[in-house]
Design an enzyme around this catalytic site. Structure first.
Site, PDB file in Angstrom:
ATOM      1  N   TYR A 141       0.811  -1.218  -0.112  1.00 29.24           N
ATOM      2  CA  TYR A 141       0.196  -0.109  -0.002  1.00 29.24           C
ATOM      3  C   TYR A 141       0.900   1.223   0.111  1.00 29.24           C
ATOM      4  CZ  TYR A 141      -2.689   3.856   2.299  1.00 29.24           C
ATOM      5  OH  TYR A 141      -3.393   5.031   2.399  1.00 29.24           O
ATOM      6  N   PHE A 169      -1.487  10.966   8.186  1.00 27.53           N
ATOM      7  CA  PHE A 169      -1.252  10.003   9.308  1.00 27.53           C
ATOM      8  C   PHE A 169      -2.839   9.670   9.697  1.00 27.53           C
ATOM      9  CE2 PHE A 169       2.930  10.054  10.864  1.00 27.53           C
ATOM     10  CZ  PHE A 169       3.591  10.973   9.769  1.00 27.53           C
TER      11      PHE A 169
HETATM   12  N1  LIG Z   1      -8.246   7.342   6.331  1.00 25.31           N
HETATM   13  C1  LIG Z   1      -7.144   7.529   6.708  1.00 25.31           C
HETATM   14  O1  LIG Z   1      -6.835   7.441   7.869  1.00 25.31           O
HETATM   15  C2  LIG Z   1      -6.124   7.581   5.574  1.00 25.31           C
HETATM   16  C3  LIG Z   1      -4.782   7.799   5.990  1.00 25.31           C
HETATM   17  C4  LIG Z   1      -3.685   7.944   5.040  1.00 25.31           C
HETATM   18  C5  LIG Z   1      -3.951   8.092   3.652  1.00 25.31           C
HETATM   19  N2  LIG Z   1      -5.364   7.898   3.219  1.00 25.31           N
HETATM   20  C6  LIG Z   1      -5.812   7.913   1.827  1.00 25.31           C
HETATM   21  O2  LIG Z   1      -6.864   9.060   1.828  1.00 25.31           O
HETATM   22  C7  LIG Z   1      -7.580   8.724   0.727  1.00 25.31           C
HETATM   23  C8  LIG Z   1      -8.921   8.525   1.115  1.00 25.31           C
HETATM   24  O3  LIG Z   1      -9.193   7.738   2.168  1.00 25.31           O
HETATM   25  P1  LIG Z   1     -10.483   7.390   2.749  1.00 25.31           P
HETATM   26  O4  LIG Z   1     -10.513   6.819   4.107  1.00 25.31           O
HETATM   27  O5  LIG Z   1     -11.350   8.351   2.556  1.00 25.31           O
HETATM   28  O6  LIG Z   1     -11.034   6.042   2.074  1.00 25.31           O
HETATM   29  P2  LIG Z   1     -12.545   5.579   1.162  1.00 25.31           P
HETATM   30  O7  LIG Z   1     -12.435   4.369   0.991  1.00 25.31           O
HETATM   31  O8  LIG Z   1     -13.522   6.242   2.291  1.00 25.31           O
HETATM   32  O9  LIG Z   1     -12.720   6.605   0.040  1.00 25.31           O
HETATM   33  C9  LIG Z   1     -12.185   6.251  -1.060  1.00 25.31           C
HETATM   34  C10 LIG Z   1     -13.290   6.437  -2.215  1.00 25.31           C
HETATM   35  O10 LIG Z   1     -12.587   6.062  -3.610  1.00 25.31           O
HETATM   36  C11 LIG Z   1     -13.577   5.191  -4.269  1.00 25.31           C
HETATM   37  N3  LIG Z   1     -12.801   4.265  -5.024  1.00 25.31           N
HETATM   38  C12 LIG Z   1     -11.875   3.310  -4.655  1.00 25.31           C
HETATM   39  N4  LIG Z   1     -11.419   2.647  -5.814  1.00 25.31           N
HETATM   40  C13 LIG Z   1     -12.032   3.477  -6.959  1.00 25.31           C
HETATM   41  C14 LIG Z   1     -11.588   3.272  -8.018  1.00 25.31           C
HETATM   42  N5  LIG Z   1     -11.025   2.415  -8.957  1.00 25.31           N
HETATM   43  N6  LIG Z   1     -12.243   3.889  -9.033  1.00 25.31           N
HETATM   44  C15 LIG Z   1     -13.455   5.338  -8.537  1.00 25.31           C
HETATM   45  N7  LIG Z   1     -13.479   5.536  -7.315  1.00 25.31           N
HETATM   46  C16 LIG Z   1     -12.756   4.503  -6.567  1.00 25.31           C
HETATM   47  C17 LIG Z   1     -14.245   4.469  -3.441  1.00 25.31           C
HETATM   48  O11 LIG Z   1     -15.646   4.146  -3.741  1.00 25.31           O
HETATM   49  C18 LIG Z   1     -14.426   5.558  -1.968  1.00 25.31           C
HETATM   50  O12 LIG Z   1     -15.502   6.228  -2.339  1.00 25.31           O
HETATM   51  C19 LIG Z   1      -6.868   7.019   0.008  1.00 25.31           C
HETATM   52  O13 LIG Z   1      -6.238   7.453  -0.980  1.00 25.31           O
HETATM   53  C20 LIG Z   1      -6.383   6.532   1.248  1.00 25.31           C
HETATM   54  O14 LIG Z   1      -5.034   5.769   0.802  1.00 25.31           O
HETATM   55  C21 LIG Z   1      -6.194   7.757   4.204  1.00 25.31           C
END
Ligand SMILES: NC(=O)c1ccc[n+]([C@@H]2O[C@H](COP(=O)([O-])OP(=O)(O)OC[C@H]3O[C@@H](n4cnc5c(N)ncnc54)[C@H](O)[C@@H]3O)[C@@H](O)[C@H]2O)c1
Length: 326
Positions: A141, A169
């Site tokens: 990841y 984070f």
């Molecule tokens: N939540 C955290 O604490 C955290 C920490 C570090 C980084 N991130 C990064 O932040 C971003 C958002 O995280 P989140 O927690 O909101 O995730 P989430 O899963 O709630 O949101 C991701 C969204 O992307 C959509 N998606 C996934 N694959 C797709 C595709 N192939 N085509 C179109 N849409 C697609 C999903 O349906 C979802 O709505 C991600 O890139 C994640 O890696 C999150």
């Protein structure tokens, strides 16, 4: 400005969309609803249901909406899953981002913001973790995000695409209308609140013998609104050049502290059981966010754990079944 938000139906992307609209911007959300929720997308945003794996659909959204900037949230997001299924991450996460980047460059977009991750720092020499820390991805990841960061570096060099990579984070908390609703849920705060709602019997603490004050892992929780604000500040700074920022609130809270604070806020006993350590969990991960504070004047509005958990609790209490019950 018109901004394409991939993953704008997900947790962080939906809050960023909300704040962009409140700031007077125009937003197009592109999401396949694999983890996201149509109800989470702000009413004033245009919504296109589509998959980043479908290069023609990605190109079509640029042709139809002519965005001037992209915020790329859509991704597979689970460290543990990436250790079981690396192809989903080193494969799909990367190729999906390339479809997006190719379309952005083809359509002359010059601004791009990437959701990157603290999982770039698996072996930090110094806590808080600054941007100068060596990159050691902790999983496929984290590696997938780093590969995308490197593509962005070259797109900047070759095509003049200005980018910001924001290495988050732990995102946490909720706004009045938008909160965290993942299936399955792996994040500590929503899991603890599901116990308070009677939806789980207990929360598992993965190890209480770390070298931390109470023996449980210490993490940096950043309120999702503060995270969204950082995106807006970074967007406006891009014309002065590309940049990377570590984004947390700069304070660590232990798993035990999170559970105790949630007990106070919810008034529920929230039973906890200690289980074995999870492989690959470092004892302490805390962000050094001085660079974004100095360069963009970013200042978290909700650095206090109580406020973060209280906001999440309000949302979970009002949406006990997440968006499905909305
Ligand atoms: N939540 C955290 O604490 C955290 C920490 C570090 C980084 N991130 C990064 O932040 C971003 C958002 O995280 P989140 O927690 O909101 O995730 P989430 O899963 O709630 O949101 C991701 C969204 O992307 C959509 N998606 C996934 N694959 C797709 C595709 N192939 N085509 C179109 N849409 C697609 C999903 O349906 C979802 O709505 C991600 O890139 C994640 O890696 C999150």
């Amino acid at each position: 400005m018109k901004i394409l938000v991939t993953g704008g139906a997900g947790y962080i992307g939906s809050v960023a969309t909300e704040q962009l609209i409140h700031a007077g911007q125009s937003v197009v959300v592109f999401d396949n609803l694999y983890q996201g929720h149509r109800e989470a997308v702000h009413r004033q945003a245009a919504f296109v249901q589509g998959d980043l794996a479908d290069a023609a659909a990605v190109d079509a959204v640029f042709a139809a909406h002519q965005p001037e900037a992209v915020m790329h949230f859509a991704s597979h997001t689970l460290v543990g899953e990436s250790m079981q299924d690396p192809f989903r991450y080193l494969g799909d996460n990367v190729t999906n981002a390339l479809n997006l980047l190719r379309a952005a460059v083809t359509h002359g977009v010059r601004r791009f913001i990437l959701s990157s991750t603290a999982n770039l720092f698996d072996a930090p020499q110094q806590i808080p973790i600054a941007e100068t820390e060596a990159i050691v991805p902790g999983s496929p990841y984290g590696e997938s995000k780093y590969i995308i960061e490197r593509f962005l570096h070259w797109m900047d060099h070759i095509n003049g695409l200005r980018f910001a990579a924001l290495r988050y984070f732990n995102a946490a908390g909720a706004t009045e209308d938008r909160g965290e609703d993942h299936h399955p849920e792996f994040h500590l705060i929503p899991i603890v609140l599901q116990v308070a709602l009677g939806q789980r019997e207990h929360v598992t603490i993965f190890g209480d013998d770390y070298g931390t004050p109470d023996g449980t892992c210490v993490r940096d929780y950043i309120h999702v609104s503060d995270l969204a604000q950082a995106h807006i500040l970074a967007l406006h700074a891009l014309d002065q050049g590309s940049r990377v920022y570590n984004l947390g609130n700069g304070q660590g809270f232990s798993v035990q502290q999170v559970i105790e604070t949630a007990r106070e806020i919810t008034g529920h006993p929230i039973p906890a059981r200690v289980g074995p350590r999870r492989p690959g969990d470092p004892a302490t991960l805390v962000a050094g966010s001085q660079r974004i504070r100095d360069e963009l004047g970013w200042q978290p509005q909700f650095p206090d754990l109580r406020n973060i958990i209280a906001s999440a609790w309000r949302w979970h209490r009002d949406h006990p079944h997440g968006y499905a019950g909305a």
